[in-house]
Structure formats: C-alpha cells, structure tokens
Enzyme design. Structure first.
Site, PDB file in Angstrom:
ATOM      1  N   CYS A   2     140.860  41.861  -0.268  1.00  0.00           N
ATOM      2  CA  CYS A   2     139.436  41.604  -0.415  1.00  0.00           C
ATOM      3  C   CYS A   2     138.728  42.018   0.869  1.00  0.00           C
ATOM      4  O   CYS A   2     139.300  41.971   1.951  1.00  0.00           O
ATOM      5  CB  CYS A   2     139.094  40.158  -0.704  1.00  0.00           C
ATOM      6  SG  CYS A   2     139.928  39.472  -2.123  1.00  0.00           S
ATOM      7  N   ARG A  27     140.866  47.518   0.437  1.00  0.00           N
ATOM      8  CA  ARG A  27     141.360  46.144   0.583  1.00  0.00           C
ATOM      9  C   ARG A  27     141.325  45.374  -0.730  1.00  0.00           C
ATOM     10  O   ARG A  27     141.769  44.226  -0.796  1.00  0.00           O
ATOM     11  CB  ARG A  27     140.540  45.406   1.625  1.00  0.00           C
ATOM     12  CG  ARG A  27     140.523  46.099   2.963  1.00  0.00           C
ATOM     13  CD  ARG A  27     139.807  45.254   3.960  1.00  0.00           C
ATOM     14  NE  ARG A  27     140.567  44.053   4.230  1.00  0.00           N
ATOM     15  CZ  ARG A  27     141.365  43.900   5.266  1.00  0.00           C
ATOM     16  NH1 ARG A  27     141.501  44.863   6.136  1.00  0.00           N
ATOM     17  NH2 ARG A  27     142.021  42.784   5.448  1.00  0.00           N
ATOM     18  N   TRP A  72     140.197  41.583  -4.677  1.00  0.00           N
ATOM     19  CA  TRP A  72     141.542  41.736  -5.245  1.00  0.00           C
ATOM     20  C   TRP A  72     141.870  40.368  -5.838  1.00  0.00           C
ATOM     21  O   TRP A  72     141.997  39.386  -5.102  1.00  0.00           O
ATOM     22  CB  TRP A  72     142.540  42.113  -4.158  1.00  0.00           C
ATOM     23  CG  TRP A  72     143.931  42.334  -4.665  1.00  0.00           C
ATOM     24  CD1 TRP A  72     144.431  43.490  -5.182  1.00  0.00           C
ATOM     25  CD2 TRP A  72     145.002  41.381  -4.710  1.00  0.00           C
ATOM     26  NE1 TRP A  72     145.734  43.312  -5.558  1.00  0.00           N
ATOM     27  CE2 TRP A  72     146.117  42.032  -5.275  1.00  0.00           C
ATOM     28  CE3 TRP A  72     145.127  40.044  -4.340  1.00  0.00           C
ATOM     29  CZ2 TRP A  72     147.336  41.395  -5.470  1.00  0.00           C
ATOM     30  CZ3 TRP A  72     146.341  39.401  -4.525  1.00  0.00           C
ATOM     31  CH2 TRP A  72     147.433  40.085  -5.088  1.00  0.00           C
ATOM     32  N   ASN A  98     137.476  35.437   1.420  1.00  0.00           N
ATOM     33  CA  ASN A  98     138.822  36.016   1.404  1.00  0.00           C
ATOM     34  C   ASN A  98     139.801  34.892   1.695  1.00  0.00           C
ATOM     35  O   ASN A  98     139.532  34.067   2.566  1.00  0.00           O
ATOM     36  CB  ASN A  98     138.996  37.067   2.509  1.00  0.00           C
ATOM     37  CG  ASN A  98     138.209  38.325   2.237  1.00  0.00           C
ATOM     38  OD1 ASN A  98     137.632  38.486   1.177  1.00  0.00           O
ATOM     39  ND2 ASN A  98     138.190  39.204   3.224  1.00  0.00           N
ATOM     40  N   GLY A  99     140.940  34.899   1.023  1.00  0.00           N
ATOM     41  CA  GLY A  99     141.941  33.868   1.289  1.00  0.00           C
ATOM     42  C   GLY A  99     142.200  33.063   0.033  1.00  0.00           C
ATOM     43  O   GLY A  99     141.832  33.459  -1.071  1.00  0.00           O
ATOM     44  N   GLU A 481     162.690  53.419   0.247  1.00  0.00           N
ATOM     45  CA  GLU A 481     161.305  53.781   0.522  1.00  0.00           C
ATOM     46  C   GLU A 481     160.821  54.838  -0.474  1.00  0.00           C
ATOM     47  O   GLU A 481     159.684  54.791  -0.952  1.00  0.00           O
ATOM     48  CB  GLU A 481     161.174  54.254   1.978  1.00  0.00           C
ATOM     49  CG  GLU A 481     159.857  54.906   2.357  1.00  0.00           C
ATOM     50  CD  GLU A 481     158.609  54.092   2.022  1.00  0.00           C
ATOM     51  OE1 GLU A 481     158.710  52.883   1.752  1.00  0.00           O
ATOM     52  OE2 GLU A 481     157.533  54.694   2.008  1.00  0.00           O
ATOM     53  N   LYS A 485     157.608  54.196  -2.938  1.00  0.00           N
ATOM     54  CA  LYS A 485     156.421  55.059  -2.957  1.00  0.00           C
ATOM     55  C   LYS A 485     156.189  55.579  -4.359  1.00  0.00           C
ATOM     56  O   LYS A 485     155.069  55.643  -4.836  1.00  0.00           O
ATOM     57  CB  LYS A 485     156.638  56.205  -1.960  1.00  0.00           C
ATOM     58  CG  LYS A 485     155.420  56.719  -1.331  1.00  0.00           C
ATOM     59  CD  LYS A 485     155.164  56.179   0.063  1.00  0.00           C
ATOM     60  CE  LYS A 485     154.891  54.692   0.060  1.00  0.00           C
ATOM     61  NZ  LYS A 485     154.948  54.108   1.365  1.00  0.00           N
ATOM     62  N   GLU A 488     154.848  52.796  -6.638  1.00  0.00           N
ATOM     63  CA  GLU A 488     153.534  52.345  -6.205  1.00  0.00           C
ATOM     64  C   GLU A 488     152.408  53.223  -6.750  1.00  0.00           C
ATOM     65  O   GLU A 488     151.377  52.712  -7.174  1.00  0.00           O
ATOM     66  CB  GLU A 488     153.544  52.381  -4.667  1.00  0.00           C
ATOM     67  CG  GLU A 488     152.537  51.524  -3.991  1.00  0.00           C
ATOM     68  CD  GLU A 488     152.746  51.506  -2.473  1.00  0.00           C
ATOM     69  OE1 GLU A 488     153.564  52.283  -1.938  1.00  0.00           O
ATOM     70  OE2 GLU A 488     152.064  50.716  -1.813  1.00  0.00           O
ATOM     71  N   HIS A 504     179.692  50.789 -10.147  1.00  0.00           N
ATOM     72  CA  HIS A 504     179.952  49.368 -10.420  1.00  0.00           C
ATOM     73  C   HIS A 504     178.958  48.804 -11.438  1.00  0.00           C
ATOM     74  O   HIS A 504     178.810  47.592 -11.549  1.00  0.00           O
ATOM     75  CB  HIS A 504     179.909  48.572  -9.114  1.00  0.00           C
ATOM     76  CG  HIS A 504     180.983  48.997  -8.148  1.00  0.00           C
ATOM     77  ND1 HIS A 504     182.308  48.732  -8.371  1.00  0.00           N
ATOM     78  CD2 HIS A 504     180.916  49.700  -6.995  1.00  0.00           C
ATOM     79  CE1 HIS A 504     183.032  49.249  -7.370  1.00  0.00           C
ATOM     80  NE2 HIS A 504     182.206  49.850  -6.522  1.00  0.00           N
ATOM     81  N   LYS A 602     145.371  47.222   0.129  1.00  0.00           N
ATOM     82  CA  LYS A 602     146.005  47.704   1.350  1.00  0.00           C
ATOM     83  C   LYS A 602     146.698  46.602   2.154  1.00  0.00           C
ATOM     84  O   LYS A 602     147.839  46.757   2.535  1.00  0.00           O
ATOM     85  CB  LYS A 602     144.955  48.424   2.212  1.00  0.00           C
ATOM     86  CG  LYS A 602     145.502  49.027   3.499  1.00  0.00           C
ATOM     87  CD  LYS A 602     146.502  50.134   3.214  1.00  0.00           C
ATOM     88  CE  LYS A 602     147.031  50.785   4.481  1.00  0.00           C
ATOM     89  NZ  LYS A 602     148.238  51.581   4.182  1.00  0.00           N
TER      90      LYS A 602
END
Ligand code: AGP
Length: 607
Positions: A2, A27, A72, A98-99, A481, A485, A488, A504, A602
C-alpha cells in the site's frame, strides 16, 4: 505494501496526489483513492489502477489539503468501498492506512454496538470512526485517542473538515516520510512519491506523529510531547525514480539491463587487490571479531532468501564457516536459539519486509549480532541492524526483483571473501576471486546480449502449464530463483527441485507437456547432472539447459543457453541472469503486465 501520499500547500491537491500515487503503485495496485479538504471533505476512490481513479476524478474536486492511497488488499476484496480513504458517518474525517489493525474485529463489533454503520470490510475504517468519536479539542488529540484504541501496525494520514489546514500522520511499523517544499509540504510512505517535488525529507520514527501544515511540520509522541525529528537533504537522483515503460519496455526490463552498472557500483571501493580481500567498513567488525564468528545464519524472504542460500554456499566454500539460510518469515516463530558467536545476516532489497525486520528485532532482543545486506538506505532493517553492507543497486521498482538480487550476491561474495581472508583462504584464492568479481559486470553484459535467443526459448516455455527448474548444490538456489521469477510474472506452475531428488518421486510428472529448465554449470557435478538430464529426456521431457560453453551434453536433445565462465564459486550470479530473461519473455509472450503481477506488491510490510 500500500502507498500513502499527502499534500498541504498552494496547489490543487487532487491531481497532484493522483500523480504521486502513480509513483507508488508498485506498492499495491488493486484500488486507489484521494480525499481533499475544502469547506468539506470530499473523497473519490475506485477499485482498479491509479489510471482508473484519474479517469473518474471530478474536475470540481478542488482543495489544497489532501491525502491519497493505493491499496494491496488485506481485509476485504478489492472493491470501491474497501478502497481508501475511509470516512466516518458525517464524512468530515478521512483516513488512509498502511499496516494491519490486529484488534479490528473487536473494534468493529464495539463500534457497531455503539450504532456506527461500517461501510467497508476493512480493518482500516475503524480509524475514521474512532477519530470522529473522540472528544479531544485538536485533531492531534483525536488521532492519539484513536491510536490508543488500536493494536497493530500503521502508517496513517488523517484529514478533518474542522481542521482544514493540516494533515496529521502517525507511524508504527510502516514507513512515513514528510517532505519539505517551498510553502508546501508533502507526506508519503515512500521516497519515490516525493523526489519529484523535494529531496528534503524527515523520516518519522516508530511511535511518532506529525502535524503537517503548509508552513512546516512538528513531530510529537502519543503523549503529545514534542520530538525533534528534522528534515534532511537525501542524496538521490530523482530521475532514477521515474516509473513506467522506458523506451516502450517495462521497468523490469530496464532494471535487468542495469545489472552490469549496479554490480559495478556494489563492488566499487570494496576490493583490495594488494591484500586480495574485500573491505566492508559498514560491518563495523575488526579482524579479531570476524575470526571469532563460528557460524553464519542468513535470513531473508522470497528471492532474498534464495540469494541467501547462494550466500551461505559462498561463505562455507570461501571462509569454511558453517552457514545456512532460512526464510525470515519462519525463523521467529520457532523460538530460535540465538548464539553469541553466530553472525546473523538480514538480506532485503526494500529494508521494509516485516518478517525480516521482526527476525532482526528478535535476534537483537536476545543479544545476537546482526548485520544487514540492504538496498534502501536508512530503511527500517538497515537501521535495526548492528552494521551492514548497502547494495547500491539504485531504486528497484518492478515487483519482480532482479538487479537488487545480483547485488545481494555480490554483497555475500564480498563478505565471504573478507571472512575467508581473515581465516584460511590463501592469497592466491583471494586474488582469483577479486579478479572474478571484477569480471562480472562485463560478463553480465555478455549474457544480456544473448537476449534474443533466450526470448525464443522463453516463448516456447510459456506454452507449458507446468515446468520444473532443477539444479544441484550451487545450482539449486539458482533453480529456485528461476522458478520463483517464472511463477511470479508468467503465472505458470514452476517447481524447483534438486536434480538429485527427481528420481525419488517427481520424475513421475515428467512428460512431453512438462519442460525442465536445468542449471548445469561446468563443475564437479557436471557428469552427474548430465546423467540426470538423460533420465528426463528418456521420459520425453523437453529440456532447456543453462550451462557453460564446452559442457558436453552428448546426444541430448535440448535447448542450450551458455553463460561465460568465471570462478566456480561465482557461477550462480551469471546463471541467474538467463533465468530473469526467461521469466520476463515468457510473461511478455503471455501478454501479462510484467511490472505489476497479479496479487503481489513490491514491499511486503504485513505479516
Ligand atoms: C522477488 O522477485 C519477489 N518480489 C520477492 O520474493 C522479494 O524478493 C521478497 O518479498 C523480499 O523482499 P525484500 O528483498 O524487499 O525484503
């Protein structure tokens, strides 16, 4: 997560706030809104992007004091009603937050019992009603009363029609900055929203509030006693914060292309050729203290955790100190044993990730020593650590992290080299690594120059619903990674596995519809890796092999992407760059908004 903006001055606030929100959209981007105070408080808010808000902003929405928010979602879906600002029943008060309000359910129930009709599903709305119901004479007093009732984290900005000359802001666990202009003042949760207007900035501390008027700001605590937080000039290049498509390409693209320069910046002034070592002054540890380190524990989240795994390998290989990485989000909850001779390393681009910050605080509370590998200067994690290494990647805006991660790797390599050279790493090995590090920027450039070929491979991969990314030892975090990516930004199911573990269980999933991207450096495991590739090929699995020129893949049918050779310990960095390009071009081929992937934001500032 946010974004908050605020303005008090001589200009018309609404368009200025909307423009500033556009700079914070990375954000959080599921809804946005602004409130402007004139003779009354007027709010416009919408589900969707900031550009959707701009389209519906009334021309008559004039007023020179206002606040804005880009969201967000945490409590309640992305709807017009759940968008911020939230207001009280009379419409006089507007808040952006925010929070997370931990006791939101209890507060919502209490307010409902008192006859308040709640308009949204959010936790944040309670602030508006609590401020409105306070009997304090000043807006500052009303905000303090509201904060006294709330448990949780907040960056908060409040306007009130009865106090039309000011914005009152408060911070607890979620960043808030005040920007000083010429007869105008700004508020933001992120420097990115301010730099176009001012680079004279005050960072509020946790527990601090501020009154912001056109002529200046004053800071104070919850008991209304004054604090002395001052604005300072920040040394940033405002043009580095320009958002959006650059030359028609997404921000992630420009950030990938910046990597030769950002890696060079991360190395600058830190290599000592004469003594074949690194100098990291920010560690604030002398050779004796470095020698006393018996173990290294690295903490980060998401991709930062995967680079932490690469860092742990580097430290074990070069310094022969046991090292491991753990997701910071899990660490605190298992009541970890904090050892006095362990060096804890927190790694974070934003320096805001709440899980990493809380892990740092837990370690410090138990008396441990923790250093930070952080990109954002002066961020909460950087300030909470005993010392550290700034990454110098420059502002990273795209949600998918690229250039910050490669500078993190460099930070770990420098730390490993310095730790190694106060122990048993020979001068010859030190020289070898110094030279290897110096070669990285040009070699990254070389990998980037193979983009067209990687784009072709990526376009084919994008057709698969499900993929494997595999590697071993040094190559495994690279595979993790790569999968991260890919997931995402392409929204394809991408699973990372150790190549050695495939048989396995997961080999059962290999088929012509499930491609595998394999990380196969030229190292002591190449033969074993190639044997495993044959096992995949024998089951019809299409293969993309990221490797070094000269590695013999025999008769294997595979798309091959070669990266330049460096010292083996530094291989993961160069192997990671094609992973970024693969994900980027797959997402592009699928027509996705690469810079703002669905469901994400982000900086993850909520638990
Ligand atoms: C990376 O592409 C992700 N967006 C994410 O995993 C990120 O690395 C993670 O949230 C940690 O962020 P930080 O580095 O700002 O702490």
């Amino acid at each position: 997560m946010c974004g908050i903006v605020g303005y008090v001055g001589g200009q018309n606030a609404a368009p200025l706030l909307v423009e500033a929100l556009g700079r914070l959209e990375h954000r959080g981007y599921d809804s946005a809104g602004v409130a402007v105070v004139g003779s009354r408080t007027r709010v416009t808010k919408r589900a969707g992007r900031v550009r959707d808000l701009a389209e519906v902003l009334p021309k008559r929405m004039s007023g020179q004091v206002g606040i804005g928010h880009t969201r967000w979602a945490t409590h309640g879906p992305a709807t017009d009603l759940n968008a911020h600002p939230h207001t009280d029943a009379s419409g006089a008060v507007a808040v952006v937050h925010n929070g997370i309000v931990d006791n939101a359910a209890a507060l919502r129930a209490r307010l409902t019992d008192q006859g308040v009709v709640l308009a949204s599903d959010t936790d944040s709305e309670v602030f508006a009603h609590l401020v409105a119901r306070s009997t304090a004479d000043s807006l500052e007093g009303k905000v303090v009363d509201a904060l006294d009732a709330v448990e949780g984290t907040y960056g908060l900005a409040v306007v009130h029609a009865d106090f039309p000359d000011r914005v009152v802001v408060a911070r607890n666990g979620s960043p808030l900055l005040v920007g000083v202009g010429d007869k105008e003042m700004f508020v933001a949760s992120d420097l990115a929203a301010l730099v176009r207007h001012t680079t004279t900035v005050a960072h509020l501390a946790d527990g601090e509030l501020a009154t912001v008027t056109a002529s200046g700001f004053t800071t104070f605590r919850r008991d209304l006693t004054r604090t002395q937080t001052e604005a300072r000039e920040v040394d940033v290049d405002p043009s580095a914060y320009e958002h959006g498509l650059v030359d028609g390409r997404p921000r992630m693209y420009t950030e990938m292309l910046e990597q030769p320069a950002s890696v060079e910046r991360a190395l600058r002034g830190r290599l000592d050729e004469r003594f074949a070592t690194a100098h990291l002054g920010g560690l604030e540890m002398d050779a004796r203290e470095l020698r006393a380190v018996r173990r290294v524990k690295i903490l980060g989240c998401g991709s930062a955790y995967y680079v932490g795994q690469m860092g742990a390998s580097l430290i074990e290989e070069l310094a022969r100190v046991p090292a491991d990485a753990e997701p910071a989000s899990e660490f605190r909850y298992r009541s970890p044993v904090i050892e006095p001779d362990t060096l804890y390393v927190a790694v974070s681009q934003s320096g805001e990730t709440i899980d990493t910050l809380l892990a740092v605080e837990e370690i410090r509370r138990k008396g441990g020593r923790v250093i930070g590998l952080v990109n954002v200067v002066g961020s909460a994690i950087a300030r909470a650590c005993d010392g550290g290494i700034y990454l110098h990647a420059g502002p990273e805006i795209a949600v998918a992290s690229t250039k910050a991660l490669t500078t993190m790797f460099v930070g770990f390599a420098l730390l490993a080299l310095q730790l190694g050279r106060v122990r048993d790493l020979s001068v010859a090995d030190g020289r070898r690594l110094v030279a290897g590090l110096q070669n990285l920027p040009a070699q990254i450039e070389q990998v980037l120059s193979t983009e067209d070929r990687i784009a072709q491979v990526a376009t084919a991969l994008a057709e698969a619903e499900s993929l494997f990314f595999v590697g071993r030892v040094r190559g495994f975090p690279v595979a993790r990674e790569g999968a991260q990516k890919f997931k995402e930004i392409s929204y394809r199911h991408a699973e990372a596995y150790q190549m050695s573990e495939l048989k396995h269980g997961p080999l059962a999933l290999i088929s012509p519809e499930v491609p595998t991207v394999a990380v196969v450096p030229d190292d002591e495991l190449t033969d074993r890796n190639v044997a495993a590739l044959h096992e995949i090929a024998a089951r019809g699995g299409p293969l993309v092999v990221v490797t070094h020129a000269g590695v013999d893949l025999g008769e294997l049918q595979a798309e091959r992407i070669d990266v330049p050779r460096n010292e083996r310990e530094l291989d993961p960095l160069l192997l990671t760059v094609p992973m970024q390009l693969l994900a980027f071009h797959a997402a592009l081929a699928l027509g996705h908004d690469v810079d703002k992937p669905r469901n994400l934001a982000k900086s993850v500032t909520v638990e």
